[in-house]
Design an enzyme around this catalytic site. Structure first.
Site, PDB file in Angstrom:
ATOM      1  N   HIS A 406       0.835  -1.207   0.000  1.00  0.00           N
ATOM      2  CA  HIS A 406       0.000   0.000   0.000  1.00  0.00           C
ATOM      3  C   HIS A 406       0.871   1.259   0.000  1.00  0.00           C
ATOM      4  CE1 HIS A 406      -3.099  -2.928   1.435  1.00  0.00           C
ATOM      5  NE2 HIS A 406      -3.843  -2.198   0.638  1.00  0.00           N
ATOM      6  N   ASN A 407       1.601   1.429  -1.081  1.00  0.00           N
ATOM      7  CA  ASN A 407       2.467   2.594  -1.228  1.00  0.00           C
ATOM      8  C   ASN A 407       2.040   3.394  -2.459  1.00  0.00           C
ATOM      9  OD1 ASN A 407       3.502   1.099  -3.454  1.00  0.00           O
ATOM     10  ND2 ASN A 407       4.907   0.043  -2.057  1.00  0.00           N
ATOM     11  N   SER A 408       2.856   4.340  -2.867  1.00  0.00           N
ATOM     12  CA  SER A 408       2.454   5.218  -3.970  1.00  0.00           C
ATOM     13  C   SER A 408       2.438   4.496  -5.314  1.00  0.00           C
ATOM     14  CB  SER A 408       3.392   6.431  -4.042  1.00  0.00           C
ATOM     15  OG  SER A 408       4.716   6.030  -4.361  1.00  0.00           O
ATOM     16  N   HIS A 410       1.175   1.460  -5.773  1.00  0.00           N
ATOM     17  CA  HIS A 410      -0.186   0.926  -5.822  1.00  0.00           C
ATOM     18  C   HIS A 410      -1.183   2.040  -6.117  1.00  0.00           C
ATOM     19  CE1 HIS A 410      -3.968  -0.952  -4.653  1.00  0.00           C
ATOM     20  NE2 HIS A 410      -4.111  -0.059  -3.691  1.00  0.00           N
ATOM     21  N   HIS A 446      -6.419   7.416  -2.272  1.00  0.00           N
ATOM     22  CA  HIS A 446      -7.238   6.448  -1.535  1.00  0.00           C
ATOM     23  C   HIS A 446      -6.477   5.640  -0.481  1.00  0.00           C
ATOM     24  CE1 HIS A 446      -5.570   3.229  -4.050  1.00  0.00           C
ATOM     25  NE2 HIS A 446      -6.145   2.370  -3.239  1.00  0.00           N
ATOM     26  N   ASP A 447      -5.142   5.616  -0.523  1.00  0.00           N
ATOM     27  CA  ASP A 447      -4.373   4.875   0.484  1.00  0.00           C
ATOM     28  C   ASP A 447      -3.247   5.707   1.095  1.00  0.00           C
ATOM     29  OD1 ASP A 447      -5.566   2.371   0.838  1.00  0.00           O
ATOM     30  OD2 ASP A 447      -4.636   1.536  -0.959  1.00  0.00           O
ATOM     31  N   ASP A 564      -9.156  -0.909  -7.589  1.00  0.00           N
ATOM     32  CA  ASP A 564      -8.425  -1.268  -6.376  1.00  0.00           C
ATOM     33  C   ASP A 564      -8.212  -2.780  -6.282  1.00  0.00           C
ATOM     34  OD1 ASP A 564      -7.086  -0.617  -4.040  1.00  0.00           O
ATOM     35  OD2 ASP A 564      -8.895  -0.661  -2.800  1.00  0.00           O
ATOM     36  N   GLN A 615      -4.903 -17.304  -3.630  1.00  0.00           N
ATOM     37  CA  GLN A 615      -5.211 -16.488  -4.798  1.00  0.00           C
ATOM     38  C   GLN A 615      -6.379 -17.061  -5.591  1.00  0.00           C
ATOM     39  OE1 GLN A 615      -3.890 -13.346  -5.588  1.00  0.00           O
ATOM     40  NE2 GLN A 615      -3.259 -13.708  -3.468  1.00  0.00           N
TER      41      GLN A 615
END
Length: 677
Positions: A406-408, A410, A446-447, A564, A615
């Site tokens: 969940h970084n930039s 993403h 959003h994150d 997302d 998965q």
């Protein structure tokens, strides 16, 4: 919402297929009314052949002129249901024994319909099923009584017939001259010149239809009587979908690895906060005493006086000081390579990791700047270029680089994916520039300041964020607070030239879209969209007007939510990298939980997690149903995405280690049974 948040453009219509009956006066009138108001329309037909891969009935788009489109505007977009290619059937079309099926509605239950080769459009949401049954009752009534169907169902109350004309002769309990509600003398005289045959009540077919109609009506009444008045019709669908998912997962979790995956799906994607067991609220005296003793005097939490995570105002060293804006918003030593990648920014599956490599991890700044430029949003909303870059750099700086997933990078991927979905031909000219900018902005923020931990972890540890937001969508509320706080910086207010109403509308839309990325809201969000479309389709006219905020935001929320959850739809090499990153983030949380003596969350134990099987389950129960819904809405725009999703699922299925103790065979058996069906 009042006048503050009315629709920001003309209404959109999802209209029925008119190949067989293009002259419906009411539909023509409604569409002309919308078009005169500057709106656009999407087409939704009444029926289509069933699509096995989906648990949602499919839409088919025709973007060129055809006999199936309204000859009102040759350039207007349209959605038309067509025969879909058959795909693997999803779990929502299977039997739900706890939801009693209408006696004559086999088309609403695929496990039965498929056995008899039923080709009708499947209806899976409860309220739409009730409407479909009532329409069946109405059709049977016409058959039994020889009453001609009125031209418009809305005019039924003024288009009835006299008692003698509909066959109520010696068998009628009504007396001559008795008033019938909804029947006027003028409407009765309208049909006096036509001849009708009195039904033969002793006829076997007449009796059979009568009994079936009564059963159908009784079923509708039973369903309506059990509806909880405080719940919306979308809640009915959401509850049904959750119940069916729990049923599927109960079979899936017969093994240890399957049980862990089931726990992960339930804890992450099902919002159980509303389903509180009353008995759990009645703590015994001993439990209360022991808890009060064990709580002791913990650390005193700092006052919640500011938004955590927000750094100092943008300093001189971080602000953009160049005289001209970089072509793609960032400085790079490899401009040609970067330009080549960004030339494909409107295509699905752009390699964000390569962009990060070429831009020194300025992926979000680069991608968002490029998208805004391509859509001419800077000019449309008079956004100062330098201020825009200042904001993007500050926003990216507030994404935590050390967080594996969940970084930039993403955030940039979700932003570019939203950009592609907005470009779907089926949605052309549907959303206004303000709605488009809101969606892209929501995807970008959003994150922001995501700590790499789940909402449940923050709640379980009584974190400051959980306390601030009362355990409700903790991270999503935090992301919004940080982003809008950054806008308050004078050098970062990219919406400075929006008027008051535009700012209010944008803020409302962004909040609703980001809150919808809370994965615990997944099933409710999906049920909302499905119920909205199915109900309007079944409700007679088949016309869906997106002329209000609620309907329009539902489409945008699902769009960002799809973006997302788009990793499994990307090229396999990219999907595997995303998978490795999210699993590492889970494992790091599990390590913290182990060190703190907490129960390790599902899929967070690096010593026993089954990545491949997880998965497959993730795709089967979460990603696939969501993307089927979106693909059906914009068909055929997303068919390549569905193909990639299916291929990736099959690849992970093939990677599951097979052993006597493994339940991976169960998944393969499920595939075989689906194919046999």
């Amino acid at each position: 919402l009042g006048t503050e948040f009315t629709a920001t453009s003309g209404p959109m219509i999802l209209r029925p297929d008119v190949r067989e009956s293009p002259e419906s006066p009411w539909i023509q009138k409604e569409i002309q009314k919308v078009l005169s108001a500057g709106g656009n329309y999407l087409q939704v037909p009444n029926q289509t052949n069933r699509r096995r891969h989906s648990w949602i009935c499919g839409f088919d788009v025709e973007n060129g002129g055809s006999p199936g489109r309204f000859p009102l505007d040759g350039t207007s977009p349209g959605l038309v249901l067509q025969n879909m290619p058959q795909r693997r059937e999803s779990f929502l079309y299977r039997s739900d024994s706890e939801f009693e099926m209408s006696p004559k509605s086999m088309s609403r239950h695929s496990s039965i319909a498929s056995e008899v080769g039923h080709g009708e459009d499947l209806i899976v949401t409860p309220f739409a099923q009730i409407l479909a049954s009532l329409r069946s009752v109405r059709n049977n009534y016409i058959t039994l009584t020889n009453v001609p169907a009125p031209r418009s169902r809305r005019n039924t109350s003024t288009s009835a017939l006299s008692l003698s004309q509909v066959g109520y002769g010696a068998h009628s309990s009504l007396q001559a001259g008795q008033h019938i509600p909804g029947i006027s003398h003028s409407s009765i005289s309208t049909h006096n010149q036509q001849t009708y045959h009195q039904p033969n009540v002793n006829d076997e077919n007449f009796l059979r239809i009568s009994l079936e109609t009564l059963e159908e009506l009784d079923w509708c009444l039973d369903q309506l009587e059990t509806i909880q008045t405080h719940r919306s019709v979308s809640d009915m669908a959401s509850s049904k979908f959750k119940r069916m998912l729990n049923k599927e997962l109960s079979h899936f979790s017969e093994s240890k690895s399957g049980n862990q995956i089931s726990e992960y799906i339930c804890s992450t994607f099902l919002d159980k906060q509303q389903e509180v067991d009353i008995n759990n609220l009645r703590l015994s005296e001993e439990d209360t005493t022991s808890r009060s003793k064990s709580s002791g005097r913990g650390k005193v939490a700092p006052p919640l006086s500011q938004i955590s995570g927000v750094k100092k105002p943008l300093g001189h060293t971080n602000s953009f000081s160049g005289s001209t804006l970089p072509e793609h918003g960032v400085q790079t030593k490899h401009p040609e390579q970067l330009a080549k990648i960004l030339d494909n920014s409107e295509r699905w599956g752009v390699d964000m990791f390569k962009i990060a490599e070429l831009t020194d991890n300025k992926t979000l700044t680069c991608v968002t700047f490029t998208v805004f430029q391509e859509r001419d949003l800077l000019k449309t909303f008079k956004i100062p270029g330098k201020v825009f870059l200042n904001f993007l750099q500050t926003l990216e700086d507030h994404y935590i680089r050390d967080v594996p997933y969940h970084n930039s990078i993403h955030a940039a991927d979700v932003t570019q994916s939203t950009h592609v979905l907005l470009n779907s031909p089926a949605l052309e000219s549907v959303f206004t520039p303000l709605e488009v900018m809101s969606a892209i902005f929501a995807a970008a923020i959003h994150d922001v300041d995501h700590p790499g931990l789940t909402n449940q972890f923050l709640i379980n540890t009584s974190s400051e964020l959980a306390l601030m937001y009362n355990d409700e969508s903790v991270l999503e509320n935090h992301h919004l607070a940080v982003a809008f706080k950054l806008l308050q910086n004078q050098d970062c207010d990219i919406f400075v030239n929006l008027n008051k109403k535009q700012r209010q509308t944008l803020r409302k839309m962004v909040i609703d879209m980001v809150l919808a990325t809370d994965m615990s809201k997944h099933m409710s969000l999906l049920a909302d969209l499905k119920t909205m479309v199915e109900t309007k389709k079944v409700a007679g006219s088949g016309v869906l007007l997106l002329d209000n905020y609620t309907d329009r935001i539902q489409v945008l929320q699902n769009m960002v939510h799809c973006a997302d959850l788009s990793n499994p739809t990307k090229p396999l090499d990219l999907y595997r990298q995303w998978c490795d990153r999210i699993m590492e983030e889970f494992f790091q949380q599990g390590d913290r939980e182990r060190e703190a003596g907490l129960d390790i969350s599902p899929m967070c134990d690096r010593h026993n997690a089954t990545v491949e099987k997880s998965q497959v389950g993730f795709i089967d129960y979460i990603v696939h149903p969501l993307w089927e819904t979106w693909a059906d809405l914009v068909h055929p725009d997303a068919q390549d995405i569905l193909d990639a999703l299916e291929d990736n699922r099959d690849w992970y299925q093939s990677q599951i280690p097979v052993s006597p103790a493994s339940s991976s065979i169960d998944l393969k058996e499920d595939d075989e049974s689906n194919n046999e069906e």
